[in-house]
Design a protein around this motif. Structure first.
Motif, PDB file in Angstrom:
ATOM      1  N   PRO A   1      57.205  42.988 -16.202  1.00 19.93           N
ATOM      2  CA  PRO A   1      57.737  43.180 -17.556  1.00 19.93           C
ATOM      3  C   PRO A   1      57.574  44.620 -18.029  1.00 19.93           C
ATOM      4  O   PRO A   1      56.494  45.201 -17.933  1.00 19.93           O
ATOM      5  CB  PRO A   1      56.900  42.217 -18.410  1.00 19.93           C
ATOM      6  CG  PRO A   1      55.669  41.952 -17.611  1.00 19.93           C
ATOM      7  CD  PRO A   1      56.078  42.027 -16.174  1.00 19.93           C
ATOM      8  N   GLY A   2      58.682  45.200 -18.515  1.00 18.11           N
ATOM      9  CA  GLY A   2      58.639  46.549 -19.057  1.00 18.11           C
ATOM     10  C   GLY A   2      58.786  47.654 -18.033  1.00 18.11           C
ATOM     11  O   GLY A   2      58.782  48.835 -18.389  1.00 18.11           O
ATOM     12  N   VAL A   3      58.917  47.301 -16.757  1.00 23.73           N
ATOM     13  CA  VAL A   3      59.030  48.306 -15.696  1.00 23.73           C
ATOM     14  C   VAL A   3      60.479  48.391 -15.217  1.00 23.73           C
ATOM     15  O   VAL A   3      60.981  47.476 -14.569  1.00 23.73           O
ATOM     16  CB  VAL A   3      58.106  47.984 -14.501  1.00 23.73           C
ATOM     17  CG1 VAL A   3      58.286  49.019 -13.387  1.00 23.73           C
ATOM     18  CG2 VAL A   3      56.656  47.941 -14.949  1.00 23.73           C
ATOM     19  N   GLY A   4      61.138  49.494 -15.549  1.00 19.67           N
ATOM     20  CA  GLY A   4      62.491  49.743 -15.055  1.00 19.67           C
ATOM     21  C   GLY A   4      62.442  50.510 -13.751  1.00 19.67           C
ATOM     22  O   GLY A   4      61.366  50.846 -13.241  1.00 19.67           O
ATOM     23  N   LYS A   5      63.614  50.828 -13.217  1.00 16.75           N
ATOM     24  CA  LYS A   5      63.674  51.499 -11.920  1.00 16.75           C
ATOM     25  C   LYS A   5      62.999  52.870 -11.967  1.00 16.75           C
ATOM     26  O   LYS A   5      62.238  53.235 -11.063  1.00 16.75           O
ATOM     27  CB  LYS A   5      65.124  51.648 -11.467  1.00 16.75           C
ATOM     28  CG  LYS A   5      65.259  52.234 -10.066  1.00 16.75           C
ATOM     29  CD  LYS A   5      66.705  52.301  -9.616  1.00 16.75           C
ATOM     30  CE  LYS A   5      66.803  52.886  -8.211  1.00 16.75           C
ATOM     31  NZ  LYS A   5      68.215  52.995  -7.753  1.00 16.75           N
ATOM     32  N   LYS A   6      63.254  53.650 -13.026  1.00 18.31           N
ATOM     33  CA  LYS A   6      62.667  54.987 -13.114  1.00 18.31           C
ATOM     34  C   LYS A   6      61.146  54.921 -13.215  1.00 18.31           C
ATOM     35  O   LYS A   6      60.433  55.710 -12.600  1.00 18.31           O
ATOM     36  CB  LYS A   6      63.252  55.744 -14.307  1.00 18.31           C
ATOM     37  CG  LYS A   6      64.703  56.156 -14.128  1.00 18.31           C
ATOM     38  CD  LYS A   6      65.190  56.993 -15.293  1.00 18.31           C
ATOM     39  CE  LYS A   6      66.627  57.450 -15.077  1.00 18.31           C
ATOM     40  NZ  LYS A   6      67.129  58.265 -16.221  1.00 18.31           N
ATOM     41  N   THR A   7      60.648  53.954 -14.003  1.00 20.02           N
ATOM     42  CA  THR A   7      59.198  53.793 -14.128  1.00 20.02           C
ATOM     43  C   THR A   7      58.589  53.362 -12.801  1.00 20.02           C
ATOM     44  O   THR A   7      57.524  53.845 -12.402  1.00 20.02           O
ATOM     45  CB  THR A   7      58.857  52.763 -15.213  1.00 20.02           C
ATOM     46  OG1 THR A   7      59.396  53.196 -16.466  1.00 20.02           O
ATOM     47  CG2 THR A   7      57.352  52.590 -15.353  1.00 20.02           C
ATOM     48  N   ALA A   8      59.273  52.443 -12.096  1.00 22.75           N
ATOM     49  CA  ALA A   8      58.779  51.985 -10.796  1.00 22.75           C
ATOM     50  C   ALA A   8      58.715  53.147  -9.806  1.00 22.75           C
ATOM     51  O   ALA A   8      57.734  53.285  -9.053  1.00 22.75           O
ATOM     52  CB  ALA A   8      59.684  50.880 -10.254  1.00 22.75           C
ATOM     53  N   GLU A   9      59.737  53.983  -9.792  1.00 21.50           N
ATOM     54  CA  GLU A   9      59.745  55.139  -8.893  1.00 21.50           C
ATOM     55  C   GLU A   9      58.621  56.109  -9.247  1.00 21.50           C
ATOM     56  O   GLU A   9      57.972  56.676  -8.355  1.00 21.50           O
ATOM     57  CB  GLU A   9      61.103  55.841  -8.974  1.00 21.50           C
ATOM     58  CG  GLU A   9      62.245  55.016  -8.378  1.00 21.50           C
ATOM     59  CD  GLU A   9      63.607  55.636  -8.643  1.00 21.50           C
ATOM     60  OE1 GLU A   9      63.697  56.539  -9.510  1.00 21.50           O
ATOM     61  OE2 GLU A   9      64.588  55.211  -7.991  1.00 21.50           O
ATOM     62  N   ARG A  10      58.367  56.293 -10.549  1.00 22.77           N
ATOM     63  CA  ARG A  10      57.292  57.179 -10.982  1.00 22.77           C
ATOM     64  C   ARG A  10      55.934  56.616 -10.571  1.00 22.77           C
ATOM     65  O   ARG A  10      55.033  57.355 -10.162  1.00 22.77           O
ATOM     66  CB  ARG A  10      57.358  57.375 -12.500  1.00 22.77           C
ATOM     67  CG  ARG A  10      56.419  58.479 -13.010  1.00 22.77           C
ATOM     68  CD  ARG A  10      56.460  58.604 -14.511  1.00 22.77           C
ATOM     69  NE  ARG A  10      57.809  58.770 -15.018  1.00 22.77           N
ATOM     70  CZ  ARG A  10      58.418  57.949 -15.849  1.00 22.77           C
ATOM     71  NH1 ARG A  10      57.771  56.875 -16.305  1.00 22.77           N
ATOM     72  NH2 ARG A  10      59.637  58.175 -16.260  1.00 22.77           N
ATOM     73  N   LEU A  11      55.776  55.288 -10.682  1.00 21.72           N
ATOM     74  CA  LEU A  11      54.525  54.650 -10.277  1.00 21.72           C
ATOM     75  C   LEU A  11      54.253  54.875  -8.795  1.00 21.72           C
ATOM     76  O   LEU A  11      53.120  55.177  -8.397  1.00 21.72           O
ATOM     77  CB  LEU A  11      54.574  53.149 -10.576  1.00 21.72           C
ATOM     78  CG  LEU A  11      54.434  52.734 -12.043  1.00 21.72           C
ATOM     79  CD1 LEU A  11      54.762  51.257 -12.209  1.00 21.72           C
ATOM     80  CD2 LEU A  11      53.036  53.024 -12.564  1.00 21.72           C
ATOM     81  N   VAL A  12      55.284  54.722  -7.979  1.00 26.34           N
ATOM     82  CA  VAL A  12      55.113  54.923  -6.537  1.00 26.34           C
ATOM     83  C   VAL A  12      54.690  56.356  -6.245  1.00 26.34           C
ATOM     84  O   VAL A  12      53.743  56.609  -5.481  1.00 26.34           O
ATOM     85  CB  VAL A  12      56.421  54.579  -5.784  1.00 26.34           C
ATOM     86  CG1 VAL A  12      56.346  55.071  -4.341  1.00 26.34           C
ATOM     87  CG2 VAL A  12      56.677  53.081  -5.822  1.00 26.34           C
TER      88      VAL A  12
END
Length: 203
Positions: free
Chosen positions: A114-125
């Motif tokens: 929840p709350g994690v879009g593609k850009k946020t997911a890429e930043r997390l990685v």
């Protein structure tokens, strides 16, 4: 700094907890993965805590173990990730499952949180890869099986919560509904049906 609480669970309403420590009630927010292993109301509990201090509030966050707290503290250092999103991420999967997603660059799995879009997911990685090396060592087969089972259960809860939110329930309300019946069903569909049945029965 408050780093640990041991006391009696007075109230449980995800993500909020009220813990009585020697007569003092501490309001704590915790992820669903902590709620899953927390004792019932009236039972003793131990939480490892993180105190976030803002100009307008002091908020205490609680976790079932130090690795959860450590991941939370690491997550809130990532650009664009605050305590609320970090708590949602920890509600969606445990520490080892998250570390595996980052290690394998599994953007698809991360965007289901929840709350994690593609850009946020890429930043997390990108930002978490080097910070999670201590959690990337292979686990024993029995331990890996336990983690996989827990990750599956967490995913079922996440899917059910997302469905309830899409039906118009607030995230905190959906989490509260599911917390009461988490051990009564094994699929998201069953959880949704039970949650709606209980909700209609209380109206």
């Amino acid at each position: 700094m408050i780093g640990r609480l041991q006391g009696i669970v007075l109230e449980k309403s995800a993500p909020d907890l009220l813990i009585d420590v020697n007569g003092v009630g501490y309001e704590v927010q915790a992820p669903l993965t902590t709620f899953a292993v927390l004792g019932r109301i009236g039972e003793s509990a131990v939480l490892y805590t993180h105190l976030a201090i803002r100009e307008d509030a002091h908020q205490l966050y609680g976790f079932s173990d130090k690795s959860q707290r450590s991941l939370f503290r690491t997550l809130i250092k990532v650009s664009g990730v605050g305590p609320k999103l970090a708590l949602a991420i920890l509600s969606g999967m445990d520490v080892n499952a998250f570390a595996m997603c980052v290690h394998n660059e599994d953007i698809t799995a991360l965007t289901r949180l929840p709350g994690v879009g593609k850009k946020t997911a890429e930043r997390l990685v990108v930002e978490m890869r080097d910070r999670l090396k201590e959690w990337q060592t292979p686990a024993p087969l029995w331990q890996a099986a336990d983690h996989a089972e827990q990750a599956s259960a967490d995913q079922v809860l996440l899917e059910a919560e997302s469905a309830l939110v899409s039906l118009g329930y607030k995230p905190t309300e959906a989490a509260r509904m599911l917390n009461k019946i988490a051990d009564q069903a094994s699929t998201s569909e069953e959880l949704i049906r039970l949650a709606l049945k209980n909700s209609l029965g209380n109206t």
